[in-house]
Design a protein around this motif. Structure first.
Motif, PDB file in Angstrom:
ATOM      1  N   ASN A  41     -40.737  -9.319 -68.923  1.00  8.92           N
ATOM      2  CA  ASN A  41     -41.673 -10.341 -69.396  1.00  8.92           C
ATOM      3  C   ASN A  41     -41.578 -10.522 -70.910  1.00  8.92           C
ATOM      4  OD1 ASN A  41     -42.578 -10.837 -66.850  1.00  8.92           O
ATOM      5  ND2 ASN A  41     -44.520  -9.760 -67.076  1.00  8.92           N
ATOM      6  N   GLN A  42     -41.431  -9.418 -71.653  1.00  7.36           N
ATOM      7  CA  GLN A  42     -41.336  -9.514 -73.103  1.00  7.36           C
ATOM      8  C   GLN A  42     -40.033 -10.177 -73.534  1.00  7.36           C
ATOM      9  OE1 GLN A  42     -42.014  -5.529 -74.475  1.00  7.36           O
ATOM     10  NE2 GLN A  42     -44.239  -5.730 -74.347  1.00  7.36           N
ATOM     11  N   GLN A  43     -38.940  -9.908 -72.824  1.00 12.30           N
ATOM     12  CA  GLN A  43     -37.670 -10.541 -73.149  1.00 12.30           C
ATOM     13  C   GLN A  43     -37.718 -12.037 -72.905  1.00 12.30           C
ATOM     14  OE1 GLN A  43     -34.669  -8.489 -70.937  1.00 12.30           O
ATOM     15  NE2 GLN A  43     -34.645  -6.720 -72.300  1.00 12.30           N
ATOM     16  N   ILE A  44     -38.386 -12.450 -71.847  1.00  9.43           N
ATOM     17  CA  ILE A  44     -38.506 -13.879 -71.534  1.00  9.43           C
ATOM     18  C   ILE A  44     -39.338 -14.573 -72.604  1.00  9.43           C
ATOM     19  CG2 ILE A  44     -39.521 -15.519 -69.912  1.00  9.43           C
ATOM     20  CD1 ILE A  44     -38.695 -13.547 -67.679  1.00  9.43           C
ATOM     21  N   LYS A  45     -40.410 -13.942 -73.098  1.00 10.91           N
ATOM     22  CA  LYS A  45     -41.267 -14.552 -74.097  1.00 10.91           C
ATOM     23  C   LYS A  45     -40.543 -14.713 -75.435  1.00 10.91           C
ATOM     24  CE  LYS A  45     -45.683 -13.094 -72.254  1.00 10.91           C
ATOM     25  NZ  LYS A  45     -46.890 -12.303 -72.428  1.00 10.91           N
ATOM     26  N   PHE A  46     -39.678 -13.763 -75.794  1.00 12.73           N
ATOM     27  CA  PHE A  46     -38.996 -13.832 -77.081  1.00 12.73           C
ATOM     28  C   PHE A  46     -37.793 -14.777 -77.051  1.00 12.73           C
ATOM     29  CE2 PHE A  46     -41.017  -9.578 -77.767  1.00 12.73           C
ATOM     30  CZ  PHE A  46     -41.849 -10.016 -78.782  1.00 12.73           C
TER      31      PHE A  46
END
Length: 91
Positions: free
Chosen positions: A85-90
């Motif tokens: 999820n964090q990789q998708i947001k960045f």
């Protein structure tokens, strides 16, 4: 500060066999009022139920899991999903 930790529950004769995983203020006592129930853990039957979206919601906002809750979540793959999820947001 919010923590994800275990809360004891169960029958009187079989007390402390079943735990709820709750999001709770760190200053509250162990069996105090929870902000939200996010899971269930039975160590005798080795059953676990986790509300993954709710756990991710609290982790993204800075909640700290206790050691046992961290291990349970890790086995269920919650941290892998948090990482994704964090990789998708960045990106």
């Amino acid at each position: 500060m919010v923590k994800l930790r275990l809360k004891r529950c169960g029958k009187k004769q079989r007390q402390w066999v079943v735990y709820r995983i709750v999001a709770i203020d760190a200053r509250c006592r162990r069996d105090g009022r929870a902000l939200r129930k996010v899971g269930f853990y039975d160590p005798i039957k080795n059953q676990t139920y986790l509300n993954v979206p709710a756990i991710l919601y609290f982790l993204e906002r800075g909640a700290q899991p206790t050691g046992t809750v961290h291990d349970i979540s890790k086995k269920a793959g919650v941290f892998m999903e948090l990482c994704l999820n964090q990789q998708i947001k960045f990106n």
